[in-house]
Structures are given as C-alpha cells and as structure tokens.
Design a protein around this motif. Structure first.
Motif, PDB file in Angstrom:
ATOM      1  N   ALA A  35       0.810  -1.212   0.000  1.00  0.00           N
ATOM      2  CA  ALA A  35       0.000   0.000   0.000  1.00  0.00           C
ATOM      3  C   ALA A  35       0.847   1.266   0.000  1.00  0.00           C
ATOM      4  CB  ALA A  35      -0.932   0.007   1.211  1.00  0.00           C
ATOM      5  N   THR A  36       1.980   1.260   0.717  1.00  0.00           N
ATOM      6  CA  THR A  36       2.751   2.488   0.882  1.00  0.00           C
ATOM      7  C   THR A  36       4.073   2.487   0.128  1.00  0.00           C
ATOM      8  OG1 THR A  36       3.837   1.624   2.851  1.00  0.00           O
ATOM      9  CG2 THR A  36       1.784   2.855   3.168  1.00  0.00           C
ATOM     10  N   VAL A  72       3.888  11.094   1.563  1.00  0.00           N
ATOM     11  CA  VAL A  72       3.790  10.133   0.460  1.00  0.00           C
ATOM     12  C   VAL A  72       3.040   8.885   0.904  1.00  0.00           C
ATOM     13  CG1 VAL A  72       5.139   8.610  -1.032  1.00  0.00           C
ATOM     14  CG2 VAL A  72       5.828  10.982  -0.721  1.00  0.00           C
ATOM     15  N   VAL A  73       3.301   8.437   2.126  1.00  0.00           N
ATOM     16  CA  VAL A  73       2.631   7.249   2.659  1.00  0.00           C
ATOM     17  C   VAL A  73       1.127   7.484   2.760  1.00  0.00           C
ATOM     18  CG1 VAL A  73       2.323   5.887   4.766  1.00  0.00           C
ATOM     19  CG2 VAL A  73       4.600   6.258   3.850  1.00  0.00           C
ATOM     20  N   ALA A  77      -4.078   6.117   0.755  1.00  0.00           N
ATOM     21  CA  ALA A  77      -5.419   6.510   0.311  1.00  0.00           C
ATOM     22  C   ALA A  77      -5.701   5.980  -1.090  1.00  0.00           C
ATOM     23  CB  ALA A  77      -5.558   8.022   0.346  1.00  0.00           C
ATOM     24  N   LYS A  78      -4.719   6.070  -1.963  1.00  0.00           N
ATOM     25  CA  LYS A  78      -4.872   5.561  -3.335  1.00  0.00           C
ATOM     26  C   LYS A  78      -5.104   4.052  -3.322  1.00  0.00           C
ATOM     27  CE  LYS A  78      -2.293   5.251  -7.658  1.00  0.00           C
ATOM     28  NZ  LYS A  78      -1.019   5.540  -8.314  1.00  0.00           N
ATOM     29  N   TYR A  79      -4.358   3.344  -2.508  1.00  0.00           N
ATOM     30  CA  TYR A  79      -4.491   1.886  -2.407  1.00  0.00           C
ATOM     31  C   TYR A  79      -5.871   1.503  -1.864  1.00  0.00           C
ATOM     32  CZ  TYR A  79      -3.362  -2.918  -1.070  1.00  0.00           C
ATOM     33  OH  TYR A  79      -3.361  -4.281  -0.929  1.00  0.00           O
ATOM     34  N   PHE A 110       9.147  -0.042   9.564  1.00  0.00           N
ATOM     35  CA  PHE A 110      10.241   0.527  10.360  1.00  0.00           C
ATOM     36  C   PHE A 110      10.629   1.900   9.829  1.00  0.00           C
ATOM     37  CE2 PHE A 110      14.565   1.208  11.763  1.00  0.00           C
ATOM     38  CZ  PHE A 110      14.541   0.754  13.069  1.00  0.00           C
ATOM     39  N   PHE A 111      10.718   2.035   8.507  1.00  0.00           N
ATOM     40  CA  PHE A 111      11.095   3.313   7.914  1.00  0.00           C
ATOM     41  C   PHE A 111      10.035   4.372   8.190  1.00  0.00           C
ATOM     42  CE2 PHE A 111      11.073   6.455   4.541  1.00  0.00           C
ATOM     43  CZ  PHE A 111      12.384   6.899   4.585  1.00  0.00           C
TER      44      PHE A 111
END
Length: 145
Positions: free
Chosen positions: A6-7, A58-59, A64-66, A12-13
């Motif tokens: 998804a992201t 970005v995440v 949201a797109k996913y 962890f990052f």
C-alpha cells in the motif's frame, strides 16, 4: 523489513525514518555499519527528519490511493440486493439447538410486511401474522415457489 504494497515503505522506515539494522548486519559488518561516523550522523539526522515528513506525506497519499483501488475492486464484485413489500423470503434459523447437521438452515416462506430502511425488513407469515422483530438482509434469502 518488507515494504508494504500500500505504501511502498517498510513499517520501520515509516516510524523511525531509516532502514533497520539487523543484528546479523552488525555481526558481518554491513556497509551501513562500516561507513557510520558519529559526527556525520548528527548532521544527517536533521535531513532524515525532513525526509521522514515527506515520506509520511507520500505514505498517506499512497495508502489513500491503495484503499480507493481496493474499494473499487470490491464494489465491482458486490451485487446489490433488496426486497420489496409482498416478496417471499426465507429466514436463517437463529438457533441450531435442536437441529442435526443435515437440517436445512432456512425456514419459511415469509412475506415482507414492511421495509423499515434499506436492508432492514419486518416479516409476516403467509396468514398475515406480523413478526415483532426486524430482520437484516443478510439473514434473508429470496424464496422461489
């Protein structure tokens, strides 16, 4: 350690803003461990914090797109179902207490007496005895005589 579909980032990052260093990396001297120096790490920490804020943005967008794509995928395969007044339906038996495993799970037919709201119905028997409780559409199935 595995990037999320998804992201595109590892969990962890997303939380810490850097790649995880595993104990095996310390044992075998991975390139990140060998190149590390304390003075440069403090300076790059500020840059990493800025990158982390950008990565969080970005995440959020990727997530949201996913989720929208999953919603569209699911919605294409869902068939809407509704009953009208005077339709014949079968009801799911609520208690299997005195039933053996081959006993049919549906009872009826019943008639839709009233539509309370979409997906919620009041039923009556064929001889016009109205039930008190409301039935959810998940507990009903159309009856075909």
């Amino acid at each position: 350690m595995t990037p999320s579909r998804a992201t595109g980032y590892t969990p962890f990052f997303i939380v810490y803003g850097s790649k995880a260093i595993l104990p095996i990396d310390l044992d075998y001297g991975a390139s990140r461990v060998r190149v590390y120096n304390k003075q440069g790490a403090e300076a790059s920490l500020e840059d990493a914090m800025d990158q982390l804020d950008e990565a969080h943005d970005v995440v959020v967008l990727c997530s949201a797109k996913y989720q929208q794509a999953l919603c569209r995928y699911h919605s294409r395969r869902v068939r809407g179902r509704a009953f009208n007044v005077e339709d014949l339906v079968l009801c799911l038996i609520q208690s299997n207490k005195n039933c053996h495993k081959l006993y049919p799970p549906w009872e009826g037919p019943y008639v839709i007496a009233e539509v309370l709201r979409p997906g919620t119905y009041k039923l009556k028997t064929i001889d016009d005895k109205v039930f008190i409780n409301a039935w959810n559409i998940k507990q009903l199935r159309p009856f075909y005589p």
